[in-house]
Design a protein around this motif. Structure first.
Motif, PDB file in Angstrom:
ATOM      1  N   ASN A 129      32.272  57.135  38.854  1.00 22.73           N
ATOM      2  CA  ASN A 129      32.431  56.689  40.387  1.00 22.73           C
ATOM      3  C   ASN A 129      33.205  55.164  40.090  1.00 22.73           C
ATOM      4  O   ASN A 129      32.813  54.503  39.168  1.00 22.73           O
ATOM      5  N   THR A 130      34.053  54.872  40.991  1.00 27.18           N
ATOM      6  CA  THR A 130      34.624  53.513  41.165  1.00 27.18           C
ATOM      7  C   THR A 130      34.267  52.870  42.446  1.00 27.18           C
ATOM      8  O   THR A 130      34.355  53.371  43.440  1.00 27.18           O
ATOM      9  N   ILE A 131      34.085  51.563  41.947  1.00 26.56           N
ATOM     10  CA  ILE A 131      33.379  50.698  43.171  1.00 26.56           C
ATOM     11  C   ILE A 131      34.322  49.568  43.212  1.00 26.56           C
ATOM     12  O   ILE A 131      34.661  48.937  42.290  1.00 26.56           O
ATOM     13  N   ASP A 132      35.157  49.270  44.481  1.00 26.29           N
ATOM     14  CA  ASP A 132      35.902  48.369  44.475  1.00 26.29           C
ATOM     15  C   ASP A 132      35.281  47.002  45.286  1.00 26.29           C
ATOM     16  O   ASP A 132      34.501  47.328  46.291  1.00 26.29           O
ATOM     17  N   PHE A 133      35.382  45.722  44.765  1.00 25.02           N
ATOM     18  CA  PHE A 133      34.814  44.861  45.685  1.00 25.02           C
ATOM     19  C   PHE A 133      35.533  43.531  45.356  1.00 25.02           C
ATOM     20  O   PHE A 133      36.166  43.232  44.246  1.00 25.02           O
ATOM     21  N   THR A 134      35.476  42.528  46.371  1.00 26.75           N
ATOM     22  CA  THR A 134      36.082  41.247  46.327  1.00 26.75           C
ATOM     23  C   THR A 134      35.107  40.171  46.664  1.00 26.75           C
ATOM     24  O   THR A 134      34.110  40.271  47.253  1.00 26.75           O
ATOM     25  N   ILE A 135      35.291  39.084  45.546  1.00 25.63           N
ATOM     26  CA  ILE A 135      34.404  38.162  45.707  1.00 25.63           C
ATOM     27  C   ILE A 135      35.253  36.647  46.094  1.00 25.63           C
ATOM     28  O   ILE A 135      36.359  36.575  45.220  1.00 25.63           O
ATOM     29  N   LYS A 136      34.825  35.940  47.041  1.00 22.43           N
ATOM     30  CA  LYS A 136      35.581  34.727  47.494  1.00 22.43           C
ATOM     31  C   LYS A 136      34.752  33.642  47.013  1.00 22.43           C
ATOM     32  O   LYS A 136      33.584  33.360  47.713  1.00 22.43           O
ATOM     33  N   ASN A 137      35.141  32.664  46.174  1.00 23.21           N
ATOM     34  CA  ASN A 137      34.391  31.540  45.928  1.00 23.21           C
ATOM     35  C   ASN A 137      34.772  30.357  46.786  1.00 23.21           C
ATOM     36  O   ASN A 137      35.884  29.748  46.771  1.00 23.21           O
ATOM     37  N   LYS A 138      33.875  30.013  47.630  1.00 26.86           N
ATOM     38  CA  LYS A 138      34.143  28.854  48.720  1.00 26.86           C
ATOM     39  C   LYS A 138      33.679  27.609  48.299  1.00 26.86           C
ATOM     40  O   LYS A 138      33.910  26.399  48.754  1.00 26.86           O
ATOM     41  N   LEU A 139      33.359  27.397  46.946  1.00 24.32           N
ATOM     42  CA  LEU A 139      32.956  26.018  46.323  1.00 24.32           C
ATOM     43  C   LEU A 139      34.202  25.514  45.599  1.00 24.32           C
ATOM     44  O   LEU A 139      35.047  26.213  45.257  1.00 24.32           O
ATOM     45  N   GLN A 140      33.969  24.269  45.593  1.00 22.84           N
ATOM     46  CA  GLN A 140      34.932  23.542  44.718  1.00 22.84           C
ATOM     47  C   GLN A 140      34.890  23.312  43.425  1.00 22.84           C
ATOM     48  O   GLN A 140      35.335  22.377  42.848  1.00 22.84           O
ATOM     49  N   LYS A 141      33.927  24.314  42.827  1.00 25.14           N
ATOM     50  CA  LYS A 141      33.523  24.244  41.372  1.00 25.14           C
ATOM     51  C   LYS A 141      33.428  25.607  40.987  1.00 25.14           C
ATOM     52  O   LYS A 141      33.412  26.530  41.788  1.00 25.14           O
ATOM     53  N   ASN A 142      33.346  25.727  39.891  1.00 28.69           N
ATOM     54  CA  ASN A 142      33.112  27.264  38.879  1.00 28.69           C
ATOM     55  C   ASN A 142      31.943  27.637  39.649  1.00 28.69           C
ATOM     56  O   ASN A 142      30.830  26.965  39.918  1.00 28.69           O
ATOM     57  N   SER A 143      31.900  29.085  39.910  1.00 25.54           N
ATOM     58  CA  SER A 143      30.687  29.596  40.475  1.00 25.54           C
ATOM     59  C   SER A 143      30.353  30.908  39.322  1.00 25.54           C
ATOM     60  O   SER A 143      31.244  31.666  39.150  1.00 25.54           O
ATOM     61  N   ASN A 144      29.035  30.606  38.818  1.00 22.63           N
ATOM     62  CA  ASN A 144      28.658  31.562  37.877  1.00 22.63           C
ATOM     63  C   ASN A 144      27.636  32.486  38.509  1.00 22.63           C
ATOM     64  O   ASN A 144      26.552  32.352  38.888  1.00 22.63           O
ATOM     65  N   LEU A 145      28.229  33.853  38.533  1.00 18.68           N
ATOM     66  CA  LEU A 145      27.425  34.999  38.905  1.00 18.68           C
ATOM     67  C   LEU A 145      26.971  35.895  38.086  1.00 18.68           C
ATOM     68  O   LEU A 145      27.686  36.113  36.974  1.00 18.68           O
ATOM     69  N   ILE A 146      26.110  36.865  38.429  1.00 22.31           N
ATOM     70  CA  ILE A 146      25.770  38.105  37.340  1.00 22.31           C
ATOM     71  C   ILE A 146      25.499  39.093  38.222  1.00 22.31           C
ATOM     72  O   ILE A 146      24.875  39.268  39.285  1.00 22.31           O
ATOM     73  N   LEU A 147      26.276  40.146  37.822  1.00 27.95           N
ATOM     74  CA  LEU A 147      25.978  41.540  38.293  1.00 27.95           C
ATOM     75  C   LEU A 147      24.942  42.193  37.486  1.00 27.95           C
ATOM     76  O   LEU A 147      25.303  42.469  36.371  1.00 27.95           O
ATOM     77  N   GLN A 148      24.056  42.558  38.213  1.00 26.80           N
ATOM     78  CA  GLN A 148      22.737  43.332  37.518  1.00 26.80           C
ATOM     79  C   GLN A 148      22.493  44.647  37.892  1.00 26.80           C
ATOM     80  O   GLN A 148      22.593  44.875  39.323  1.00 26.80           O
ATOM     81  N   PHE A 149      22.394  45.537  37.090  1.00 27.15           N
ATOM     82  CA  PHE A 149      21.925  46.977  37.384  1.00 27.15           C
ATOM     83  C   PHE A 149      20.657  47.182  37.123  1.00 27.15           C
ATOM     84  O   PHE A 149      20.207  46.904  35.991  1.00 27.15           O
ATOM     85  N   THR A 150      19.630  47.921  37.976  1.00 27.86           N
ATOM     86  CA  THR A 150      18.321  48.037  37.743  1.00 27.86           C
ATOM     87  C   THR A 150      18.119  49.154  36.913  1.00 27.86           C
ATOM     88  O   THR A 150      17.148  49.380  36.214  1.00 27.86           O
ATOM     89  N   TYR A 151      18.902  49.978  37.004  1.00 29.96           N
ATOM     90  CA  TYR A 151      18.860  51.341  35.984  1.00 29.96           C
ATOM     91  C   TYR A 151      19.276  51.245  34.541  1.00 29.96           C
ATOM     92  O   TYR A 151      20.308  50.421  34.441  1.00 29.96           O
ATOM     93  N   VAL A 152      18.624  51.653  33.701  1.00 22.11           N
ATOM     94  CA  VAL A 152      18.992  51.112  32.253  1.00 22.11           C
ATOM     95  C   VAL A 152      19.587  52.196  31.334  1.00 22.11           C
ATOM     96  O   VAL A 152      20.122  52.084  30.272  1.00 22.11           O
TER      97      VAL A 152
END
Lengths: 609, 211
Positions: free
Chosen positions: A72-95
């Motif tokens: 499966n391919t999943i497309d998504f877009t994220i927009k950082n509205k902050l004036q600084k770097n934004s550190n995010l984590i994409l997490q999957f619950t299934y191992v």
């Protein structure tokens, strides 16, 4: 009033509907990151493309890909509205996702950022975490498009949540998860130690089975939530076949079944159901192993059918154990109640994970930990209570048994004493009546014929001996003169015949007591005085008979060496005395010390008439 | 004037003893055996019927013992002489028999002379005849007031009691059970005829009980 509540209901409905609309709209929106951002569900702002033609996107909050689907391919877009770097984590619950590829789309070019999954070494995990957690970094004001490719094994469904979290939120939640996981293993370890401890003392296999079950359940849960590979496997290890996960789950299933049969005493109470369970267990485990290692490759299309067969058998298995619980409940309800509770949690957890993983119906994750994890905590807790109650039952049984033994021993002693008394009476009577009478006849005949004083004297001596022996064996004078006078004479005789100074004192002690009372009391006094004569090395003895308000007391006090310093412990003699006094409803206490001598104190209830 | 032989009733359940007795009286002109009874239950009826002069009474008769019979015999036939003839040789029994009105006490292994002596004696003298070998009665002065004896253990308890200690405390100090202490206390109070520890303290001081 009525109108009011109708209005309120209508308003609520309206709000609900609007929010649902908003939700749908947000599914195709871009994720905006502002300073308040905590986390967001990837599914709500992404576009999913499936490999399977007829597959539909389900309505749940998590990603579910059916049996036929491979990637499966999943497309998504994220927009950082902050004036600084934004550190995010994409997490999957299934191992156990086979392949995860996260790519960034820059100028229509797909640039892979991470490539990980069970098909790769563990070191490909971008973050050392039990779950697949992929860090995403955004520049100030950056709008970035991503493509996520999830590849799964064909023939097996995949269900997983994908959450984007702020790094801070990730750390916070991770801490809470660690606490929960710690609590789980704490409870498990305590349960294992406890049941091994009990096993060590009682040597009953059920406790050992329980300990091993908890260990394997723990291993299963830890591999289910990703802790196992994180903690026990090396970086170069691949978990593509996740054999350990399947083995742990099947072994814990077997152990649970065996343990449940022991707990519910199925051998004795439901032997036929137990046979059924054994057969089904073998079938289900063979099926599971075939499914995992063999069917997926050979009969790809048949897998979902075999899965359903597996579930059906599993449900029958559950049903049988429920019947056993109900049948056993009548016998032992405290223990069964706890077991039933534990069992309910086990079923709930298992059902939740089946609904989630195989059918994609229910989201069962809280704090990124599956329902099965929570229900397992409760299961272990209640099973441990069950075991505690079993131990309690055993101790209760033992107590009842030892009480019964004590009662039986007392009965035996009483019977023994009664038999002894009867026999003494018989021998005493025989000595006294027959032998005594014949001796006196003999004496007269002999003395008339021989006129020999010596012969006469000898026969008189024999008569005296027979008389003394008879009296000692069975004091007939008790019935003529009563207990008090018989004891008094015994005391006088001992004083005369030995160096012992024996003082007899009686204060209003009744002359006549019921025959069995005086016989038992006399025997006790006799035994007590015999002990003193034989062992105590006493010089002074006081015998006191007292009439009190509502009782009689008899005390024998000596100044001897007590019991402790004696080599031969007076075992049976004391028990005999105790039993005799108990038979007439009295109380006997003996205080003995090396320096203070011995005091035998008898009290019996007595009403002055 | 020839004396009428005294009529004897033998209450004895052993034939061999009865035979022995019969052989003694065979050649006697002064005494004549009127009958013998082996069952305790029949004694009173026979005594009433035969009205003997003397009864030789065994203590250990079946169904009714000699001690119980003694009083009953004297009741129905006040003038009869009763000589106990028994295997028992206990002071207390001798004393009891005497109290209940027996006229003599013989052991079964007594000689013929002893028996005849006893018979002569009960008719001539009115004192209690004690046969050879029978344990002599210790002379007890009836008016003698028994001196109260406080035993060693009781003294210990008294010492604790006059210190003002209660029963549990005493039990703990002396390493004995509370029940034992309680009984001791009751015994002491009963003996000294007191009802509380204050009396005890007084009495201990007055009579120097502990010295």
């Amino acid at each position: 009033m009525k109108k009011n509540s109708f209005h309120r209901g209508f308003t609520l409905l309206l709000i609900f509907g609007l929010s649902a609309l908003l939700k749908i709209e947000s599914q195709i929106d871009t994720l905006f990151i502002d300073s308040n951002f905590q986390q967001a569900n990837l599914k709500q702002f992404s576009l999913i493309k499936n490999s399977a033609q007829n597959s539909h996107t389900n309505e749940t909050e998590f990603f579910y890909f059916g049996f036929e689907n491979t990637y499966n391919t999943i497309d998504f877009t994220i927009k950082n509205k902050l004036q600084k770097n934004s550190n995010l984590i994409l997490q999957f619950t299934y191992v156990y996702i086979q392949e995860i590829v996260l790519s960034k789309i820059v100028n229509n070019q797909i640039i892979p950022v991470y490539k990980t999954g069970t098909a790769y070494n563990l070191k490909t995990k971008p973050k050392a975490h039990r779950l697949f957690s992929l860090p995403i970094k955004l520049q100030p004001n950056e709008t970035a498009s991503f493509q996520l490719k999830l590849k799964k094994e064909k023939g097996k469904p995949l269900a997983t949540s994908a959450i984007i979290k702020s790094e801070k939120n990730f750390e916070n939640e991770n801490f809470k998860q660690q606490l929960l996981i710690g609590a789980y293993f704490g409870i498990s370890i305590l349960s294992v130690v406890f049941s091994l401890f009990i096993f060590y003392f009682l040597k009953q296999s059920v406790y050992l089975i329980y300990a091993i079950y908890v260990v394997f359940l723990g291993l299963f849960i830890s591999s289910y939530i990703g802790v196992f590979s994180q903690v026990f496997l090396s970086e170069n290890h691949k978990v593509d076949k996740y054999l350990h996960y399947v083995l742990f789950s099947e072994i814990s299933l077997i152990l649970f079944a065996v343990f449940s049969q022991k707990i519910l005493e199925a051998k004795a109470y439901t032997p036929k159901l137990k046979k059924g369970i054994e057969v089904l267990l073998v079938v289900i485990i063979i099926l599971r192993l075939l499914l995992h290692f063999f069917f997926t490759e050979v009969f790809e299309n048949a897998v979902s059918i075999f899965m359903k067969i597996w579930y059906a058998i599993f449900i029958v298995l559950i049903g049988i154990i429920i019947v056993q619980i109900i049948m056993y409940y009548r016998k032992n309800n405290a223990r069964t109640s706890f077991f039933a509770l534990a069992y309910i949690f086990m079923i709930l957890g298992t059902a939740a994970s089946i609904l989630y993983h195989s059918f994609g119906i229910l989201n069962t994750y809280f704090y990124d930990l599956p329902m099965l994890f929570y229900t397992s905590i409760l299961e272990v807790l209640f099973l441990t209570f069950t075991v505690i109650f079993m131990v309690k039952d055993i101790y209760d049984d033992r107590n009842t048994l030892s009480k019964a033994i004590v009662i039986q021993e007392k009965k035996n002693l009483t019977a023994f004493i009664k038999g002894e008394d009867k026999e003494r009476l018989r021998i005493g009577k025989e000595l006294h009546d027959n032998i005594g009478s014949q001796l006196s006849y003999l004496k007269r005949v002999v003395s008339d014929k021989f006129k020999d004083k010596n012969v006469e004297k000898t026969i008189d001596n024999i008569c005296d001996d027979v008389r003394a022996l008879s009296h000692e064996i069975s004091p007939s004078s008790l019935k003529f003169v009563g207990f008090k006078n018989t004891v008094k004479e015994l005391a006088n005789n001992i004083s005369e015949q030995t160096s012992l100074n024996l003082d007899f004192n009686s204060h209003n002690f009744p002359e006549n007591l019921p025959e069995d009372v005086s016989t038992q009391l006399y025997r006790v006094v006799q035994e007590g005085l015999n002990n003193i004569l034989k062992h105590s090395k006493a010089t002074q003895v006081d015998i006191q008979l007292m009439l009190l308000e509502d009782s009689l007391s008899i005390s024998i006090e000596d100044d001897g060496i007590g019991f402790e310093s004696r080599k031969d412990k007076p075992g049976l003699g004391l028990k005999n005395m105790q039993s005799r006094v108990q038979q007439i409803g009295g109380n006997l206490s003996i205080d003995s010390s090396a320096t203070q001598g011995t005091l035998i104190l008898i009290t019996i209830p007595y009403k002055t008439t | 004037m020839e004396r009428q032989p005294k009529q004897i009733l033998i209450c004895e359940d052993h034939q061999i003893v009865v035979d022995g007795l019969l052989s003694i009286f065979e050649n006697q002109s002064d005494y004549q055996v009127k009958g013998f009874i082996s069952d305790g239950n029949e004694v009173i009826t026979e005594v009433k019927k035969q009205m003997p002069d003397v009864i030789l009474l065994d203590l250990n008769l079946p169904n009714k013992n000699g001690i119980d019979l003694l009083t009953a015999i004297k009741k129905v036939h006040a003038n009869v002489k009763v000589i106990i003839l028994t295997m028992y040789n206990n002071q207390s029994i001798v004393k009891k028999a005497k109290q209940l009105g027996a006229d003599g006490f013989l052991l079964k292994n007594c000689s013929s002379d002893d028996l005849l002596n006893a018979l002569d004696n009960v008719f001539e003298n009115r004192t209690f005849y004690i046969g050879k070998g029978v344990k002599q009665l210790v002379v007890e002065n009836d008016g003698f007031v028994q001196k109260i004896k406080i035993t060693r253990r009781e003294k210990e308890i008294i010492r604790e009691l006059i210190k003002g200690h209660n029963v549990p405390k005493i039990a703990e100090t002396l390493f004995i059970s509370a029940h034992t202490v309680e009984t001791h206390k009751k015994n002491i109070f009963k003996k000294l005829d007191i009802h509380n520890s204050i009396d005890l303290v007084k009495l201990v001081n007055e009579k120097k009980l502990l010295s």
